[in-house]
Design a protein around this motif. Sequence first.
Motif, PDB file in Angstrom:
ATOM      1  N   ALA A 183       9.979  40.261 -52.874  1.00  0.00           N
ATOM      2  CA  ALA A 183      11.498  39.755 -51.934  1.00  0.00           C
ATOM      3  C   ALA A 183      12.183  38.495 -52.377  1.00  0.00           C
ATOM      4  O   ALA A 183      12.975  38.925 -53.422  1.00  0.00           O
ATOM      5  N   LEU A 184      11.121  37.720 -52.950  1.00  0.00           N
ATOM      6  CA  LEU A 184      11.441  36.564 -53.849  1.00  0.00           C
ATOM      7  C   LEU A 184      11.137  36.537 -55.344  1.00  0.00           C
ATOM      8  O   LEU A 184      12.739  36.070 -55.894  1.00  0.00           O
ATOM      9  N   LEU A 185      10.589  37.686 -55.709  1.00  0.00           N
ATOM     10  CA  LEU A 185      10.371  38.428 -57.285  1.00  0.00           C
ATOM     11  C   LEU A 185      12.168  39.115 -57.126  1.00  0.00           C
ATOM     12  O   LEU A 185      12.411  38.950 -58.317  1.00  0.00           O
ATOM     13  N   ILE A 186      12.571  40.441 -56.279  1.00  0.00           N
ATOM     14  CA  ILE A 186      13.606  40.627 -56.107  1.00  0.00           C
ATOM     15  C   ILE A 186      14.934  39.199 -56.351  1.00  0.00           C
ATOM     16  O   ILE A 186      15.660  39.329 -57.694  1.00  0.00           O
ATOM     17  N   LEU A 187      14.646  38.069 -55.658  1.00  0.00           N
ATOM     18  CA  LEU A 187      16.243  37.647 -55.815  1.00  0.00           C
ATOM     19  C   LEU A 187      15.898  36.485 -56.888  1.00  0.00           C
ATOM     20  O   LEU A 187      16.925  36.053 -57.452  1.00  0.00           O
ATOM     21  N   GLY A 188      14.712  36.516 -58.072  1.00  0.00           N
ATOM     22  CA  GLY A 188      14.356  35.935 -58.897  1.00  0.00           C
ATOM     23  C   GLY A 188      14.491  35.967 -59.855  1.00  0.00           C
ATOM     24  O   GLY A 188      14.570  35.214 -61.163  1.00  0.00           O
ATOM     25  N   THR A 189      14.805  37.620 -59.666  1.00  0.00           N
ATOM     26  CA  THR A 189      15.046  38.626 -61.669  1.00  0.00           C
ATOM     27  C   THR A 189      15.753  37.883 -61.896  1.00  0.00           C
ATOM     28  O   THR A 189      16.621  38.459 -63.317  1.00  0.00           O
ATOM     29  N   PRO A 190      17.436  37.321 -61.383  1.00  0.00           N
ATOM     30  CA  PRO A 190      18.538  37.437 -62.669  1.00  0.00           C
ATOM     31  C   PRO A 190      17.751  35.776 -63.939  1.00  0.00           C
ATOM     32  O   PRO A 190      19.024  35.394 -64.509  1.00  0.00           O
ATOM     33  N   LEU A 191      16.724  35.185 -63.678  1.00  0.00           N
ATOM     34  CA  LEU A 191      16.545  34.385 -64.586  1.00  0.00           C
ATOM     35  C   LEU A 191      16.347  35.503 -65.534  1.00  0.00           C
ATOM     36  O   LEU A 191      16.146  34.481 -66.447  1.00  0.00           O
ATOM     37  N   GLY A 192      15.330  36.628 -65.995  1.00  0.00           N
ATOM     38  CA  GLY A 192      15.790  37.811 -66.704  1.00  0.00           C
ATOM     39  C   GLY A 192      16.707  37.718 -67.864  1.00  0.00           C
ATOM     40  O   GLY A 192      16.710  37.577 -68.615  1.00  0.00           O
ATOM     41  N   LEU A 193      18.040  36.673 -66.734  1.00  0.00           N
ATOM     42  CA  LEU A 193      19.303  36.748 -67.736  1.00  0.00           C
ATOM     43  C   LEU A 193      19.535  35.729 -68.488  1.00  0.00           C
ATOM     44  O   LEU A 193      19.924  35.551 -69.538  1.00  0.00           O
ATOM     45  N   LEU A 194      18.458  34.695 -68.118  1.00  0.00           N
ATOM     46  CA  LEU A 194      18.958  33.338 -69.083  1.00  0.00           C
ATOM     47  C   LEU A 194      18.408  33.453 -70.478  1.00  0.00           C
ATOM     48  O   LEU A 194      18.396  32.662 -71.581  1.00  0.00           O
ATOM     49  N   ALA A 195      17.349  34.607 -70.616  1.00  0.00           N
ATOM     50  CA  ALA A 195      16.638  35.096 -72.522  1.00  0.00           C
ATOM     51  C   ALA A 195      18.153  35.745 -73.268  1.00  0.00           C
ATOM     52  O   ALA A 195      17.786  37.127 -72.606  1.00  0.00           O
ATOM     53  N   GLU A 196      18.519  35.172 -73.683  1.00  0.00           N
ATOM     54  CA  GLU A 196      19.552  35.472 -75.026  1.00  0.00           C
ATOM     55  C   GLU A 196      18.712  36.331 -76.233  1.00  0.00           C
ATOM     56  O   GLU A 196      17.763  36.335 -76.841  1.00  0.00           O
ATOM     57  N   GLY A 197      19.339  37.322 -76.500  1.00  0.00           N
ATOM     58  CA  GLY A 197      18.874  38.114 -77.916  1.00  0.00           C
ATOM     59  C   GLY A 197      17.680  39.172 -76.910  1.00  0.00           C
ATOM     60  O   GLY A 197      18.131  40.203 -76.044  1.00  0.00           O
ATOM     61  N   THR A 198      17.740  40.226 -77.586  1.00  0.00           N
ATOM     62  CA  THR A 198      17.096  41.232 -77.640  1.00  0.00           C
ATOM     63  C   THR A 198      15.423  41.584 -77.845  1.00  0.00           C
ATOM     64  O   THR A 198      15.193  41.196 -79.050  1.00  0.00           O
ATOM     65  N   ALA A 199      14.817  42.094 -77.109  1.00  0.00           N
ATOM     66  CA  ALA A 199      13.434  42.248 -77.779  1.00  0.00           C
ATOM     67  C   ALA A 199      12.834  43.289 -79.348  1.00  0.00           C
ATOM     68  O   ALA A 199      14.328  44.331 -79.565  1.00  0.00           O
ATOM     69  N   TRP A 200      12.086  42.315 -79.828  1.00  0.00           N
ATOM     70  CA  TRP A 200      12.085  43.117 -80.884  1.00  0.00           C
ATOM     71  C   TRP A 200      11.964  44.921 -80.648  1.00  0.00           C
ATOM     72  O   TRP A 200      11.398  44.904 -79.834  1.00  0.00           O
ATOM     73  N   GLY A 201      12.497  45.511 -82.024  1.00  0.00           N
ATOM     74  CA  GLY A 201      12.515  46.742 -82.153  1.00  0.00           C
ATOM     75  C   GLY A 201      13.376  47.965 -80.454  1.00  0.00           C
ATOM     76  O   GLY A 201      13.488  48.517 -80.688  1.00  0.00           O
ATOM     77  N   GLU A 202      13.850  47.030 -80.622  1.00  0.00           N
ATOM     78  CA  GLU A 202      15.032  47.447 -79.278  1.00  0.00           C
ATOM     79  C   GLU A 202      16.209  47.053 -79.067  1.00  0.00           C
ATOM     80  O   GLU A 202      17.848  47.543 -78.791  1.00  0.00           O
ATOM     81  N   TRP A 203      16.930  47.690 -81.017  1.00  0.00           N
ATOM     82  CA  TRP A 203      18.397  46.998 -80.920  1.00  0.00           C
ATOM     83  C   TRP A 203      19.145  48.285 -80.875  1.00  0.00           C
ATOM     84  O   TRP A 203      18.230  48.969 -81.299  1.00  0.00           O
ATOM     85  N   ASP A 204      20.291  47.638 -80.450  1.00  0.00           N
ATOM     86  CA  ASP A 204      21.433  49.530 -80.687  1.00  0.00           C
ATOM     87  C   ASP A 204      21.261  49.738 -81.944  1.00  0.00           C
ATOM     88  O   ASP A 204      21.169  48.564 -83.462  1.00  0.00           O
ATOM     89  N   PRO A 205      21.556  51.153 -82.135  1.00  0.00           N
ATOM     90  CA  PRO A 205      21.722  51.410 -84.033  1.00  0.00           C
ATOM     91  C   PRO A 205      22.521  50.609 -84.548  1.00  0.00           C
ATOM     92  O   PRO A 205      22.553  50.097 -86.163  1.00  0.00           O
ATOM     93  N   GLU A 206      23.559  50.512 -83.654  1.00  0.00           N
ATOM     94  CA  GLU A 206      25.143  49.821 -84.812  1.00  0.00           C
ATOM     95  C   GLU A 206      24.506  47.782 -84.829  1.00  0.00           C
ATOM     96  O   GLU A 206      25.162  47.560 -86.043  1.00  0.00           O
ATOM     97  N   GLU A 207      23.086  47.534 -84.187  1.00  0.00           N
ATOM     98  CA  GLU A 207      22.991  45.897 -84.782  1.00  0.00           C
ATOM     99  C   GLU A 207      21.853  46.212 -85.520  1.00  0.00           C
ATOM    100  O   GLU A 207      21.641  44.756 -86.565  1.00  0.00           O
ATOM    101  N   LEU A 208      21.264  46.631 -85.683  1.00  0.00           N
ATOM    102  CA  LEU A 208      19.893  47.036 -87.320  1.00  0.00           C
ATOM    103  C   LEU A 208      20.122  46.709 -88.509  1.00  0.00           C
ATOM    104  O   LEU A 208      19.034  46.150 -88.882  1.00  0.00           O
ATOM    105  N   ALA A 209      21.689  47.589 -88.727  1.00  0.00           N
ATOM    106  CA  ALA A 209      21.869  47.233 -89.721  1.00  0.00           C
ATOM    107  C   ALA A 209      21.534  45.528 -90.077  1.00  0.00           C
ATOM    108  O   ALA A 209      21.747  45.493 -91.140  1.00  0.00           O
TER     109      ALA A 209
END
Length: 341
Positions: free
Chosen positions: A243-269
């Motif tokens: 439950a604590l981990l579930i409530l804490g997951t929005p902390l993952g939204l604080l990280a801006e950007g996209t993981a390397w190699g996970e860009w959308d095709p339109e972003e890749l160019a």
Amino acid sequence: MHIPENYLSPETCAVMGAVMVPVWLLAVKKVREHIPQERLPQLGIGAAFVFLAMMFNIPLPGGTTGHAVGGTLMAILFGPWAACLGVSVALLVQAVFFGDGGILALGANCFNMAFVLPFSGYFVYQQLRQRLSSAHSDLFAAGCGAFVGINLAALCAAIEFGIQPLLFTDGAGQALYCPYPLWVSIPAMLAGHLTLFGLAEVVFTTAVLAYLRRTNATLLDTASPSSQLSTPNTSRPTYALLALLILGTPLGLLAEGTAWGEWDPEELAEQDYLGSALGYTPAGMADGFDFTALFPDYTVAGMPDVFGYILSAIIGAALLIIAFKLFSTCLPQPTRYDTQA
């Protein structure tokens, strides 16, 4: 580390899927033979830990992000074959319901995170634990195993990325799928995993193990015959941690950007990671397989991102717990178990 749709060629996806089919079949066989039926629902708890760990995105200088996986943690708790099965189901749930990782790339993602990671991490853990005798050697061994496991998995993903432009190009010599060769993909992937993401894997693995050691030792006591044959107890503190981990997951939204190699095709160019901007969208990615998940990127339509993230965490964890509960009812009651096999 989740390889998205169309970054790998259909041929690569088919090969990786074919590699994983016998692994999955053997994992199911090993789990049926060596884990008591009463203990099988706890695999859902372990898979939920893995699912939630991967929602905590961590920013890396340069604009990319990454996360822990928890594969070594699950291997320590249940054995590497059970971890392979649990992480695979977690990756399937992520791909189908949340669009995190490609449907066609599921075999490759499972090879990296559900096979290479838990088996290599567990091997290092076992080797160190047998050679160390200090009071905290178990946690030290777990941390080392987690670090090695996640980096070997990242290396495998980097190789899968990097061979694409070497094998699949159009008439003009442009890449059809992932455009970054090995001399770009390997340092790009390992830079984050040898530093922050590897550290996150170590911290998550050792912290959860230390917590379970104090609150629910039956999850850790896989060597005792009496614990194997008795009905294990998933204690309230274990669900409290979930439950604590579930409530804490929005902390993952604080990280801006996209993981390397996970860009959308339109972003890749427009990407200029480790070089000049690509300047084109690979044709195989632009015209490739398209799948729309029910809750893309862990969002829920009409709901603020924070609440959508929490609801997605609840849905994902619940699906995994229910899936392994149902799995336990489908297996005949075995007569002998050996969790160390």
